[in-house]
Design a protein around this motif. Structure first.
Motif, PDB file in Angstrom:
ATOM      1  N   SER A  78       0.856  -1.187   0.000  1.00  0.00           N
ATOM      2  CA  SER A  78       0.000   0.000   0.000  1.00  0.00           C
ATOM      3  C   SER A  78       0.889   1.232   0.000  1.00  0.00           C
ATOM      4  CB  SER A  78      -0.869  -0.006   1.260  1.00  0.00           C
ATOM      5  OG  SER A  78      -0.042   0.165   2.408  1.00  0.00           O
ATOM      6  N   ARG A 112       0.644   3.508   2.088  1.00  0.00           N
ATOM      7  CA  ARG A 112       0.971   3.663   3.521  1.00  0.00           C
ATOM      8  C   ARG A 112       2.202   2.844   3.875  1.00  0.00           C
ATOM      9  NH1 ARG A 112      -3.711   1.812   7.491  1.00  0.00           N
ATOM     10  NH2 ARG A 112      -3.471  -0.121   6.302  1.00  0.00           N
ATOM     11  N   GLU A 113       2.240   1.590   3.429  1.00  0.00           N
ATOM     12  CA  GLU A 113       3.390   0.744   3.751  1.00  0.00           C
ATOM     13  C   GLU A 113       4.671   1.307   3.158  1.00  0.00           C
ATOM     14  OE1 GLU A 113       1.410  -2.784   2.241  1.00  0.00           O
ATOM     15  OE2 GLU A 113       1.796  -3.808   4.141  1.00  0.00           O
ATOM     16  N   ASP A 163      -1.718  -1.009  -3.734  1.00  0.00           N
ATOM     17  CA  ASP A 163      -2.778  -1.169  -2.736  1.00  0.00           C
ATOM     18  C   ASP A 163      -3.146   0.138  -2.031  1.00  0.00           C
ATOM     19  OD1 ASP A 163      -3.112  -3.391   0.171  1.00  0.00           O
ATOM     20  OD2 ASP A 163      -4.586  -2.485  -1.177  1.00  0.00           O
ATOM     21  N   HIS A 164      -4.414   0.276  -1.734  1.00  0.00           N
ATOM     22  CA  HIS A 164      -4.949   1.418  -0.987  1.00  0.00           C
ATOM     23  C   HIS A 164      -4.542   2.754  -1.622  1.00  0.00           C
ATOM     24  CE1 HIS A 164      -6.980  -0.682   2.222  1.00  0.00           C
ATOM     25  NE2 HIS A 164      -5.925  -1.446   2.383  1.00  0.00           N
ATOM     26  N   GLU A 180     -11.328  -0.925   5.365  1.00  0.00           N
ATOM     27  CA  GLU A 180     -10.784  -0.279   6.564  1.00  0.00           C
ATOM     28  C   GLU A 180     -11.703   0.840   7.037  1.00  0.00           C
ATOM     29  OE1 GLU A 180      -6.644   0.690   6.359  1.00  0.00           O
ATOM     30  OE2 GLU A 180      -6.088  -1.295   5.665  1.00  0.00           O
ATOM     31  N   LYS A 215      -5.282  -6.656  12.689  1.00  0.00           N
ATOM     32  CA  LYS A 215      -3.994  -6.977  12.084  1.00  0.00           C
ATOM     33  C   LYS A 215      -3.280  -8.105  12.830  1.00  0.00           C
ATOM     34  CE  LYS A 215      -3.891  -3.859   8.819  1.00  0.00           C
ATOM     35  NZ  LYS A 215      -3.955  -4.248   7.407  1.00  0.00           N
ATOM     36  N   HIS A 226      -9.108  -8.226   3.109  1.00  0.00           N
ATOM     37  CA  HIS A 226      -7.890  -7.541   3.541  1.00  0.00           C
ATOM     38  C   HIS A 226      -7.571  -7.929   4.980  1.00  0.00           C
ATOM     39  CE1 HIS A 226      -7.556  -4.096   0.494  1.00  0.00           C
ATOM     40  NE2 HIS A 226      -8.441  -4.925   0.025  1.00  0.00           N
ATOM     41  N   SER A 227      -6.363  -7.484   5.421  1.00  0.00           N
ATOM     42  CA  SER A 227      -5.911  -7.902   6.752  1.00  0.00           C
ATOM     43  C   SER A 227      -6.106  -9.408   6.871  1.00  0.00           C
ATOM     44  CB  SER A 227      -6.701  -7.183   7.857  1.00  0.00           C
ATOM     45  OG  SER A 227      -6.549  -5.792   7.721  1.00  0.00           O
TER      46      SER A 227
END
Ligand SMILES: O=C(O)[C@@H](O)[C@H](O)[C@H](O)C(=O)CO
Length: 438
Positions: A48, A50-51, A84-85, A200, A240, A273-274
């Motif tokens: 993502s 974010r990651e 992702d995301h 999310e 998570k 997800h997760s």
């Protein structure tokens, strides 16, 4: 670079996302697939925005790590890549340029996460603010729709207002970003596919809301066939790094309704997800979707990398735990998790290395403390360098723990697919076998 080394859209085939936050996990991910995947295709480049921000990595870093490691094992089959995301056009440009072909649109910032709790007066007030963006409302007004093999949906005024308040702006955002993805990929002359993810968000997606979201995508996307996957917010808790929390029977019943909508308005896959460590729901997820699924994992591979570190350099593992405990209060902010560090002994109180591994890599609270602090660890120059040093010195251990742990995930999904095939052997409806041939 030959086509077989590039990722490609995988359509409605069953897929499993192997998020790799270190750039060293693909050998273990590939080994897990080799041993256990069967018809499930691997998405070996998945991160993502974010990651990547949290680990200071670029889409090129993620894509090249997967390409190089798949080339090193001589893999010439098909595989996928998931940007992702994504939330903005800049995110699309950034990942498309690196060769990503599967784009997960995340409009969750536009989802009103309190919508389910509004009373009539508040709902009317919120509705007045979005009314101009939901011209589609009249399409469903007063309708009752029986979804084949699925729920009967009554679109009464309150249901429609709540859907408009909860997802109206998210639908607008999705259509806009999907149109931009279509433009970018058409200009690149590249095939692509899309997932829509609202996983999310705080409150489950109802069948009426799912129906409206999917129907509006079908009506407004430049090429609706590119929407191959949708991740609603399911009932239950998907925290998570730990197993599913909730009523599995309720989850299964709700999932069956979502599947019926996906088949009726799509078809498209349902995405989880997760997905890391949700072992208790995997078989039913694969069975009820009849193999028309996408599962995403990422954090669990980071934890298995820490397991490899723990086995070779326990003192470094202790140091990473102490550092992670110090970062937990800040890093947990963007996650919905229940870990309580006060319930977990500090490393100094645990003399035995095997016990420390069990507490922090096999028990929920310890797993979540390490899971959500990945970004802090992987942006600490010393700890990241040390972690990479140990993993590069012991690639076989890293590969083995990943293959074992992710193999368990794939095995359960495959068992669920086989249960579906046996249960529907005479059913003429599309099943995962025909999907995997397309
Ligand atoms: O933490 C992330 O940003 C990703 O892992 C993201 O949550 C991804 O969609 C996922 O759910 C993988 O488990």
């Amino acid at each position: 670079m030959s086509g077989t080394q590039q990722s490609k859209p995988l359509g409605l085939k069953p897929t499993f996302g192997f998020g790799d936050r270190l750039g060293l996990a693909t050998p273990g991910h590939f080994e897990a697939c080799r041993q256990q995947a069967g018809p499930i295709r691997g998405i070996f480049a998945q991160q993502s925005i974010r990651e990547m921000q949290r680990t200071n990595r670029t889409p090129d870093d993620v894509m090249n790590a997967a390409i190089n490691d798949l080339k090193a094992v001589g893999y010439t089959g098909e595989w996928g890549s998931d940007a992702d995301h994504l939330k903005t056009e800049k995110d699309v440009d950034y990942t498309a340029a690196a060769g990503f072909v599967f784009f997960t649109i995340d409009p969750s910032d536009d989802v009103d996460e309190q919508a389910d709790d509004y009373d009539a007066a508040t709902l009317d007030q919120r509705f007045a603010a979005v009314k101009g963006e939901v011209a589609w409302l009249d399409r469903y007004k007063g309708q009752t729709i029986q979804v084949p093999d699925g729920p009967e949906i009554h679109f009464d005024d309150t249901t429609l207002k709540r859907a408009a308040v909860k997802y109206g702006r998210a639908i607008t955002h999705t259509i806009k970003l999907a149109s931009y993805i279509h433009k970018v990929m058409t200009e690149r002359g590249a095939d692509y596919e899309i997932e829509l993810s609202v996983d999310e968000t705080a409150q489950p997606t109802t069948v009426a809301e799912h129906y409206i979201i999917a129907d509006q995508c079908r009506e407004n996307l430049p090429d609706p066939s590119k929407l191959v996957s949708l991740a609603p917010r399911y009932v239950g808790d998907f925290e998570k790094g730990i197993d599913f929390k909730g009523d599995i029977k309720l989850f299964e019943a709700s999932l069956a309704e979502h599947v019926a909508i996906a088949e009726h308005l799509g078809p498209y896959k349902l995405s989880l997800h997760s997905g890391s460590d949700k072992l208790s729901v995997y078989r039913s997820f694969a069975r009820i979707t009849r193999g028309r699924f996408h599962v995403k994992t990422a954090g669990t591979s980071y934890l298995e990398a820490l397991r490899a570190v723990a086995r070779h350099e326990p003192d470094l593992f202790r140091r990473i735990i102490d550092f992670s405990r110090g970062r937990f209060a800040v890093d947990k902010a963007t996650y919905h998790i229940s870990a309580d560090p006060d319930k977990v002994p500090v490393p100094a109180a645990v003399a035995d290395a095997a016990s420390l591994e069990r507490i922090y890599l096999d028990e929920n609270d310890g797993r979540q403390i390490l899971h959500v602090t990945f970004g802090s660890v992987l942006t600490d120059d010393y700890l990241k360098a040390e972690m990479l040093r140990v993993l590069k010195a012991h690639p076989d251990t890293h590969k083995q723990v990943l293959a074992h742990h992710l193999g368990k995930h794939l095995e359960l999904l495959r068992e669920g697919m086989m249960e579906a095939r046996d249960a529907h052997a005479t059913d003429e409806r599309h099943t995962w076998e025909t999907a995997s041939e397309t």
